[in-house]
Design a protein around this motif. Structure first.
Motif, PDB file in Angstrom:
ATOM      1  N   MET A   1       0.839  -1.162   0.000  1.00  0.00           N
ATOM      2  CA  MET A   1       0.000   0.000   0.000  1.00  0.00           C
ATOM      3  C   MET A   1       0.892   1.236   0.000  1.00  0.00           C
ATOM      4  SD  MET A   1      -1.943   0.999   3.620  1.00  0.00           S
ATOM      5  CE  MET A   1      -3.556   1.018   2.945  1.00  0.00           C
ATOM      6  N   ARG A   2       0.482   2.228  -0.777  1.00  0.00           N
ATOM      7  CA  ARG A   2       1.198   3.504  -0.850  1.00  0.00           C
ATOM      8  C   ARG A   2       0.457   4.510   0.020  1.00  0.00           C
ATOM      9  NH1 ARG A   2       0.971   1.211  -5.884  1.00  0.00           N
ATOM     10  NH2 ARG A   2      -0.947   2.304  -6.357  1.00  0.00           N
ATOM     11  N   VAL A   3       1.216   5.266   0.820  1.00  0.00           N
ATOM     12  CA  VAL A   3       0.621   6.243   1.732  1.00  0.00           C
ATOM     13  C   VAL A   3       1.295   7.590   1.504  1.00  0.00           C
ATOM     14  CG1 VAL A   3       0.238   6.851   4.154  1.00  0.00           C
ATOM     15  CG2 VAL A   3       0.188   4.438   3.451  1.00  0.00           C
ATOM     16  N   CYS A   4       0.461   8.617   1.393  1.00  0.00           N
ATOM     17  CA  CYS A   4       0.964   9.981   1.261  1.00  0.00           C
ATOM     18  C   CYS A   4       0.291  10.830   2.332  1.00  0.00           C
ATOM     19  CB  CYS A   4       0.635  10.512  -0.136  1.00  0.00           C
ATOM     20  SG  CYS A   4       1.299  12.159  -0.456  1.00  0.00           S
ATOM     21  N   PHE A   5       1.055  11.723   2.936  1.00  0.00           N
ATOM     22  CA  PHE A   5       0.496  12.593   3.967  1.00  0.00           C
ATOM     23  C   PHE A   5       1.076  13.988   3.826  1.00  0.00           C
ATOM     24  CE2 PHE A   5       4.265  10.641   5.794  1.00  0.00           C
ATOM     25  CZ  PHE A   5       4.907  11.701   6.415  1.00  0.00           C
ATOM     26  N   TYR A  40      10.425   5.420   1.918  1.00  0.00           N
ATOM     27  CA  TYR A  40       9.908   6.586   2.646  1.00  0.00           C
ATOM     28  C   TYR A  40      10.647   7.833   2.176  1.00  0.00           C
ATOM     29  CZ  TYR A  40       7.904   8.752   6.920  1.00  0.00           C
ATOM     30  OH  TYR A  40       7.197   9.508   7.819  1.00  0.00           O
ATOM     31  N   SER A  41       9.898   8.855   1.784  1.00  0.00           N
ATOM     32  CA  SER A  41      10.478  10.129   1.360  1.00  0.00           C
ATOM     33  C   SER A  41       9.685  11.281   1.942  1.00  0.00           C
ATOM     34  CB  SER A  41      10.446  10.274  -0.172  1.00  0.00           C
ATOM     35  OG  SER A  41      11.237   9.309  -0.797  1.00  0.00           O
ATOM     36  N   GLY A  52       4.838  13.734   2.660  1.00  0.00           N
ATOM     37  CA  GLY A  52       5.535  12.489   2.946  1.00  0.00           C
ATOM     38  C   GLY A  52       4.924  11.352   2.158  1.00  0.00           C
ATOM     39  N   TYR A  53       5.756  10.393   1.801  1.00  0.00           N
ATOM     40  CA  TYR A  53       5.308   9.222   1.047  1.00  0.00           C
ATOM     41  C   TYR A  53       6.060   8.011   1.561  1.00  0.00           C
ATOM     42  CZ  TYR A  53       4.864   5.778  -2.627  1.00  0.00           C
ATOM     43  OH  TYR A  53       4.622   4.611  -3.310  1.00  0.00           O
ATOM     44  N   TYR A  54       5.339   6.915   1.729  1.00  0.00           N
ATOM     45  CA  TYR A  54       5.988   5.642   2.050  1.00  0.00           C
ATOM     46  C   TYR A  54       5.092   4.510   1.583  1.00  0.00           C
ATOM     47  CZ  TYR A  54       2.947   5.816   6.195  1.00  0.00           C
ATOM     48  OH  TYR A  54       1.875   5.921   7.039  1.00  0.00           O
ATOM     49  N   GLU A  55       5.671   3.333   1.580  1.00  0.00           N
ATOM     50  CA  GLU A  55       4.937   2.123   1.234  1.00  0.00           C
ATOM     51  C   GLU A  55       4.972   1.187   2.436  1.00  0.00           C
ATOM     52  OE1 GLU A  55       7.047   0.895  -2.260  1.00  0.00           O
ATOM     53  OE2 GLU A  55       6.298   2.597  -3.414  1.00  0.00           O
TER      54      GLU A  55
END
Length: 117
Positions: A1-5, A40-41, A52-55
């Motif tokens: 799953m890709r998550v962006c915040f 994670y970036s 922010g982005y991570y998987e």
């Protein structure tokens, strides 16, 4: 799953915030990885907008793991003052953004549709 915040860094603290993230504490890096977050970036705009982005395989489990991990408390306490107020721990309370497009997903669907006989 890709998550962006997204979060908002105080504009007068941008350079300090970036300096801290140039060399994140090894224990914090390990806690993030151990919680199951990868790729994670963080991206910071000059006005303080932070994306922010991570998987991860399970974002809820990763969140719980980080909340329970004693290695994260000191880092999150140190970083809390850099953000425009959020309810709760900054990294945990950041609003999530909904994904509306992912190139690889659409290419895979397109190829699956055109490869059918």
């Amino acid at each position: 799953m890709r998550v962006c915040f997204q979060m908002q860094v105080k504009p007068d603290r941008l350079s300090e915030y970036a300096e801290h993230h140039a060399a994140v504490w090894p224990d914090m890096l390990a806690a993030i990885a151990d919680a199951g977050r990868r790729n994670y970036s963080l991206f910071l705009r000059p006005d303080g907008l932070l994306i922010g982005y991570y998987e991860t395989d399970d974002d809820d489990a990763a969140q719980r793991a980080l909340e329970a991990d004693p290695r994260t408390a000191a880092w999150e306490e140190k970083m809390a003052d850099y953000f425009v107020a959020l309810a709760g721990r900054p990294d945990q309370a950041a609003p999530r953004l909904s994904e509306v497009f992912h190139l690889e997903d659409q290419l895979a669907r397109h190829h699956a549709g055109t490869n059918r006989a």
